[in-house]
Design a protein around this motif. Structure first.
Motif, mmCIF file in Angstrom:
data_model
loop_
_atom_site.group_PDB
_atom_site.id
_atom_site.type_symbol
_atom_site.label_atom_id
_atom_site.label_comp_id
_atom_site.label_asym_id
_atom_site.label_seq_id
_atom_site.Cartn_x
_atom_site.Cartn_y
_atom_site.Cartn_z
ATOM 1 N N GLU A 4 9.541 1.553 7.011
ATOM 2 C CA GLU A 4 10.139 2.747 7.603
ATOM 3 C C GLU A 4 10.619 3.709 6.513
ATOM 4 N N ILE A 5 11.279 3.160 5.512
ATOM 5 C CA ILE A 5 11.802 3.982 4.415
ATOM 6 C C ILE A 5 10.668 4.566 3.582
ATOM 7 N N GLU A 6 9.714 3.716 3.219
ATOM 8 C CA GLU A 6 8.599 4.191 2.391
ATOM 9 C C GLU A 6 7.764 5.239 3.141
ATOM 10 N N THR A 7 7.565 5.041 4.446
ATOM 11 C CA THR A 7 6.818 6.006 5.254
ATOM 12 C C THR A 7 7.547 7.343 5.307
ATOM 13 N N TYR A 8 8.850 7.293 5.500
ATOM 14 C CA TYR A 8 9.666 8.510 5.548
ATOM 15 C C TYR A 8 9.587 9.265 4.228
ATOM 16 N N ASN A 9 9.726 8.523 3.130
ATOM 17 C CA ASN A 9 9.687 9.173 1.815
ATOM 18 C C ASN A 9 8.309 9.747 1.496
ATOM 19 N N LEU A 10 7.275 9.142 2.072
ATOM 20 C CA LEU A 10 5.914 9.621 1.832
ATOM 21 C C LEU A 10 5.622 10.895 2.608
ATOM 22 N N GLU A 41 0.827 -1.210 0.000
ATOM 23 C CA GLU A 41 0.000 0.000 0.000
ATOM 24 C C GLU A 41 0.859 1.257 0.000
ATOM 25 N N LEU A 42 1.938 1.269 0.776
ATOM 26 C CA LEU A 42 2.836 2.425 0.808
ATOM 27 C C LEU A 42 3.535 2.619 -0.527
ATOM 28 N N LYS A 43 3.961 1.511 -1.138
ATOM 29 C CA LYS A 43 4.624 1.602 -2.443
ATOM 30 C C LYS A 43 3.696 2.197 -3.492
ATOM 31 N N GLU A 44 2.424 1.826 -3.436
ATOM 32 C CA GLU A 44 1.455 2.380 -4.385
ATOM 33 C C GLU A 44 1.317 3.879 -4.197
#
Length: 322
Positions: free
Chosen positions: A185-191, A159-162
C-alpha cells in the motif's frame, strides 16, 4: 560536564563533532545494556529504535528489559518506549516524527542522545533523513490482495521496491500478510502519488555495532526465550486478548506475539509454538545482521565491538572512538 555516576568530567562537544551515538545489533546481543552503561558514563539519554517497544503492556514479549536502564543505582532516561496503545499500528512515519521530537529536546538541553535498537529501517531512516509522508489506507487495493499468500505478496513488494528504488520494507519487518499488504500500500502510494517531502536532515552519528558470535547468539536466544516464557510471556499475551485486543492485531506484531497468540487460540500446540518461535527468532536475528551489513554497503560506517568483551572494555572502546 561532570558525570554523576563516576564523578569524572566528560566532554560532550567531542573531537568527532558528531551529534549522536548509535548502538545497533541483533536481538540478544546485549546492546541495551551496553547503551545504558555508556549513557551512565556520558550523562546521556537513550532513544529506543525498536518497532514494538513503543506499545504499552507489551513488555516481556518485546524484551523491554527496563531494569537495564538502571546502572549502579543511576536511572538512565529513555525515550520512545511505552508511547502508544497495543492493538494500534505504529509506523515509520510516526517513528521519524517522534524521534525528531525526542532528539531535539535532548540536544536542546545540552545532553548527548544515544540511539539504541535493532529495527534497522527505523535507524537508517533517521540517520539518513528519509523524507516520508503519511499514507492513507486503500480499501480497493486491500480487497484485491486479501486472498494472496505471503509469498505472492512478497514478490509484488519486491517489484514495487525496484520501481521506487526503495530500501524500505525489508523482510525483517514484513513477516505476515497484513504487514506485506501495508507495505505494498505504501510503495504503491509513493509510486503513483508523489507527495510533498518533509524536510528531515540526516544526523551525523558515531555508529557502534555489537558483534556477537553466531553460536553464542543462538544460545542466548534460546535461553532468553525459555526465561521469558517462565516470566509470564504467555500470560502477558493472554491478558492483552482479554482486554479485547484482536488476535489478528497481536499476530500482526510478529514473533512472540504471533506464535504465542496462535497457541492461545488453538492453532498451535505449546511445543509447536516454542519450536516455531525459536526458529523464527533465529531467522529474525540473521535478517537484522543482513540489514546492518546492507547499511555498510549503502555508505554507513559501523564500528563493531565484540559482545563477549567485558562491559567496561566495550564502554572504553566506544569512548575512545567518540
Amino acid at each position: 560536564m561532570k558525570n554523576e555516576f563516576t564523578g569524572e568530567s566528560t566532554v560532550v562537544g567531542t573531537a568527532s563533532n558528531k551529534c549522536m551515538i548509535t548502538i545497533l545489533g541483533p536481538t540478544a546481543s546485549g546492546k541495551t545494556d551496553l547503551a545504558a552503561h555508556l549513557a551512565a558514563r556520558l550523562n546521556a539519554e537513550i532513544i529506543s529504535a525498536d518497532s514494538r517497544q513503543v506499545y504499552r503492556g507489551m513488555d516481556i514479549g518485546t524484551g523491554k528489559d527496563l531494569a537495564d536502564y538502571t546502572v549502579a543505582g543511576q536511572a538512565i532516561p529513555y525515550h520512545l518506549i511505552d508511547i502508544c496503545e497495543p492493538g494500534t499500528k505504529y509506523n515509520l512515519f510516526r517513528y521519524q516524527q517522534d524521534f525528531l521530537d525526542s532528539y531535539e529536546d535532548i540536544r536542546s538541553r545540552g545532553v548527548l542522545p544515544i540511539l539504541c535498537g535493532g529495527t534497522g529501517l527505523y535507524i537508517e531512516a533517521v540517520l539518513k533523513g528519509y523524507s516520508l509522508s503519511p499514507v492513507p489506507q486503500n480499501p480497493e487495493l486491500r480487497k484485491a490482495l486479501e486472498d494472496k499468500t505471503l509469498e505472492e505478496l512478497t514478490t509484488m513488494l519486491v517489484e514495487l521496491k525496484e520501481k521506487n528504488h526503495s530500501v524500505m520494507h525489508n523482510k525483517t519487518d514484513v513477516d505476515s500478510c497484513q504487514r506485506a499488504i501495508r507495505a505494498i500500500e505504501i510503495e504503491t502510494y509513493n509510486l503513483t502519488k508523489p507527495t510533498e517531502e518533509r524536510q528531515c536532515p540526516p544526523i551525523d552519528s558515531l555508529i557502534i555495532g555489537v558483534d556477537i558470535d553466531r553460536e553464542a547468539r543462538r544460545k542466548k536466544i534460546t535461553t532468553r526465550l525459555k526465561a521469558r516464557l517462565k516470566e509470564g510471556m504467555v500470560e502477558e499475551i493472554e491478558g492483552l486478548l482479554k482486554q479485547g485486543i484482536l488476535a489478528d492485531d497481536l499476530i500482526y506484531y510478529g514473533l512472540e506475539y504471533k506464535y504465542v497468540t496462535e497457541n492461545l487460540i488453538g492453532r498451535l500446540s505449546y511445543d509447536e509454538m516454542f519450536r516455531q518461535l525459536e526458529i523464527a527468532i533465529h531467522q529474525f536475528a540473521k535478517r537484522q545482521m543482513t540489514w546492518f551489513r546492507g547499511m555498510e554497503r549503502r555508505g554507513f560506517t559501523i564500528h563493531w565491538v565484540n559482545a563477549a568483551q567485558k562491559m567496561e572494555d566495550k564502554v572504553e572502546e566506544i569512548i575512545k572512538l567518540w
